[in-house]
Design an enzyme around this catalytic site. Structure first.
Site, PDB file in Angstrom:
ATOM      1  CD  GLU A 427      -2.171   1.384   2.927  1.00  0.00           C
ATOM      2  OE1 GLU A 427      -2.638   2.478   3.294  1.00  0.00           O
ATOM      3  OE2 GLU A 427      -2.126   0.386   3.671  1.00  0.00           O
ATOM      4  CG  ASP A 500      -0.371   1.514   6.503  1.00  0.00           C
ATOM      5  OD1 ASP A 500       0.742   1.065   6.212  1.00  0.00           O
ATOM      6  OD2 ASP A 500      -0.728   2.690   6.245  1.00  0.00           O
ATOM      7  CG  ASP A 502      -4.305   2.169   9.366  1.00  0.00           C
ATOM      8  OD1 ASP A 502      -4.495   1.439   8.361  1.00  0.00           O
ATOM      9  OD2 ASP A 502      -3.793   3.301   9.302  1.00  0.00           O
ATOM     10  CG  ASP A 504      -7.715   4.403   5.952  1.00  0.00           C
ATOM     11  OD1 ASP A 504      -8.944   4.207   5.874  1.00  0.00           O
ATOM     12  OD2 ASP A 504      -7.211   5.526   6.099  1.00  0.00           O
TER      13      ASP A 504
END
Length: 637
Positions: A427, A500, A502, A504
């Site tokens: 990403e 990541d 998290d 997102d």
């Protein structure tokens, strides 16, 4: 470590007796000891009750998931398993059925015209893999009970005092935790199977008591698979292009029921069953269904001269958007393996093919307005497929083995062969930069993506292939896409999704998984797709450093630490802010990293979840979120 020896004699030959083979190799009998295998125990007992109903001996089935979540009771009002003494063994017929492999009343075809179980293995396999099993039988005004543990009787058959009304069989069992890593049943999985059973056997009332969630339901569907078709279309959020479904009901030695509609969906979805058993891997009956459908449509097109000039109608065009239920009942089904997920009867193909072709062609001729909508749908599909084919060929030309044709953003590995090579789909350019510096460039390749990729759930293949990020992935992998995919041509041994830790990052991973599931499913089936688990937290306690993938892991580290040392916690905003060496140590290094292999245990459930979470209908996502709102302990916003 085992030590090799040159001696090999009769003493080395092990002859397993009774139900020992089942306990020794459970995968041969139930497909494995994971969730699918655990629930297969329920299906085996349930199918025996369904067999009674299918042959007109039972009208009601009740399944209870008890409060412990690990004990199941299946009860029917059928004839009850025989309890009289077996002539050869002197034991009760009940004990024989539950303790001897390949023992049952379905071999000769006298007591069951059609049935899901023909091998006499199911009930005895469940008994072998249960910590405790209790069988209660009602027959001829009497009630009998017998208990077992790990397949062995705990005592003799007991006859209760008094007179009892009705007849039937009740089996209660608890899976053996020494066999199964997890013995908790999923209430929703059981509920779904019971509801499908009521659709396929419309004369049967199916009761479900879920004591874990304190719920009771009764399933009874007079319209059978027509109601089922409507439910499947609703679950898939697929808009029908015609209101009245095509239905086929053929009653003979081989009973066949079919219900189908064409929808605006871009894929085909067929759920097939044989004697009420779901055949997730299809088989000859599904082949016959598709063949008969294609022949009927082609005959209709040719008879009415409907094929436009310059357009070629393919099987894929005919089947695109079809949602269908196919239910076949045959006297002697030949399933592939004990898990019965594929039918092998060669005669089933011609039976379904002939019936399907004649009935569908007649339906089209008798319903011209409906036929017009189907014809328009197929022609539109053919035009779109031609455009997609051109786009696909454009992408395929870029997937040549020459490194000069690879995407510019790809940092390829130095290894010339596939070997143990890995492609990390990362990403963002920032994270991609850290990964490029931290990787082992000999066998690890890095492809950074910009932002969130296209949601491919409802996108046409042309739109998918027009997306630059997806083009780069397809080109880098080199194995094609859709029906042109060839796993043997893939340039890497593993494809690893790295985002990541998290919310997102999880969303991006979900978008990528949706793409691979819908357009490159063979890579998942071949075990080549993985998800990397980078840390979200760094926890420094004294001179030691720990890494936590989420809040739960962070809290566990803190709980296990000495309170004398102060903990210093760092939350990573993203992979891009990690030093290359840190990223290598925590996420890229095979010796220390954690990878999740992407596998599909239940094809139908996976399809439903993907459609719910990634489809156009926002209400399905809203329900998913609201149903699980209480589970959320912390929101990442």
């Amino acid at each position: 470590m085992a030590t090799a020896t040159n001696s090999y004699s009769a003493a080395d030959i092990v002859a397993l007796e009774g139900l020992e083979p089942v306990r020794k190799r459970p995968g041969m009998y139930i497909g494995g000891v994971g969730s699918a295998g655990l629930h297969h125990l329920v299906w085996e007992i349930l199918d025996n009750s369904v067999d009674e109903a299918m042959n007109g001996h039972a009208s009601e089935i009740t399944v209870t998931l008890h409060k412990d979540g690990q004990t199941i009771t299946v009860s029917d009002n059928g004839r009850g398993i025989p309890v009289d003494k077996h002539a050869k063994t002197g034991k009760s017929a009940l004990e024989i059925v539950l303790t001897v492999l390949h023992a049952g009343g379905k071999f000769e075809g006298k007591n069951y015209k059609t049935s899901g179980g023909l091998h006499g293995v199911g009930a005895s396999a469940v008994n072998a893999l249960s910590k405790h099993l209790v069988a209660v039988i009602r027959r001829d005004g009497n009630q009998y009970k017998m208990e077992f543990s790990q397949g062995k009787p705990l005592g003799k058959l007991q006859k209760a005092k008094g007179t009892f009304r009705g007849s039937g069989t009740t089996i209660t069992f608890t899976p053996d935790p020494t066999i199964f890593p997890r013995t908790e049943f999923n209430p929703d999985t059981i509920r779904s199977r019971l509801e499908v059973t009521s659709f396929l056997h419309r004369a049967v009332k199916v009761n479900y008591s879920d004591e874990v969630n304190n719920k009771k339901e009764t399933f009874f569907h007079e319209n059978g698979i027509v109601d089922y078709l409507g439910k499947v279309i609703e679950e898939r959020h697929a808009r029908s292009i015609h209101e009245v479904p095509f239905t086929l009901h053929k009653n003979a030695d081989e009973r066949l029921e079919v219900a189908l509609k064409w929808t605006e969906s871009t894929d085909e979805h067929v759920r097939s069953y044989v004697n009420g058993i779901p055949t997730a891997s299809g088989g000859t009956h599904e082949n016959g269904f598709r063949s008969g459908m294609s022949k009927a449509i082609r005959n209709y097109f040719e008879t009415h001269s409907l094929i436009p000039r310059g357009i070629k109608i393919s099987h894929e065009d005919i089947r695109e958007g079809v949602v269908a239920i196919v239910s076949l009942f045959v006297p002697e089904p030949q399933f592939q393996g004990q898990t019965k997920d594929r039918l092998n009867n060669s005669e089933a193909q011609s039976i379904v093919d002939n019936a399907m072709r004649a009935a569908l062609e007649q339906w089209l001729n008798n319903n011209t307005s409906l036929a017009e909508s189907v014809v328009a749908r197929i022609i539109a599909s053919a035009r779109a497929r031609a455009a997609s084919r051109a786009a696909s060929e454009s992408v395929s030309r870029k997937t040549a083995t020459s490194r000069a044709m690879l995407p510019g953003k790809l940092s390829d590995c130095l290894s010339a062969g596939r070997g143990h090579s890995e492609l990390f789909i990362v990403e963002g350019d920032s994270a991609g930069g850290s990964a490029k510096q931290g990787r082992d460039r000999h066998y690890q390749a890095i492809l950074p993506l910009r932002g969130k990729v296209l949601n491919t759930e409802n996108a046409t293949l042309k739109k998918v292939l027009d997306n630059k990020e997806i083009q780069d992935m397809v080109t880098a992998l080199g194995c094609g896409i859709g029906k042109d995919l060839n796993v043997a041509r893939i340039r890497y041994e593993r494809v690893i999704l790295l985002a990541d830790a998290d919310s997102d990052g999880h969303h991006i991973t979900t978008l990528l998984l949706t793409f691979f599931y819908r357009h490159m499913p063979a890579l998942i089936a071949d075990g080549r797709v993985f998800i990397a688990v980078p840390p979200l937290y760094r926890v420094d306690i004294g001179k030691e450093t720990f890494w936590a993938a989420d809040e739960a892991a962070r809290d566990q580290i803190l709980a296990n630490s000495s309170k004398r040392d102060k903990a210093e916690i760092t939350r990573f905003k993203g992979l891009g802010e990690m030093m290359p060496k840190t990223l290598w140590d925590t996420t890229l290094n095979p010796a220390t990293r954690r990878l999740l292999k992407v596998e599909i245990d239940d094809q139908l459930e996976t399809d439903r979840v993907v459609a719910d979470l990634m489809g156009r209908d926002a209400s399905a996502r809203f329900r998913f979120i609201m149903d699980r709102a209480e589970e959320a302990e912390e929101l990442d916003v």
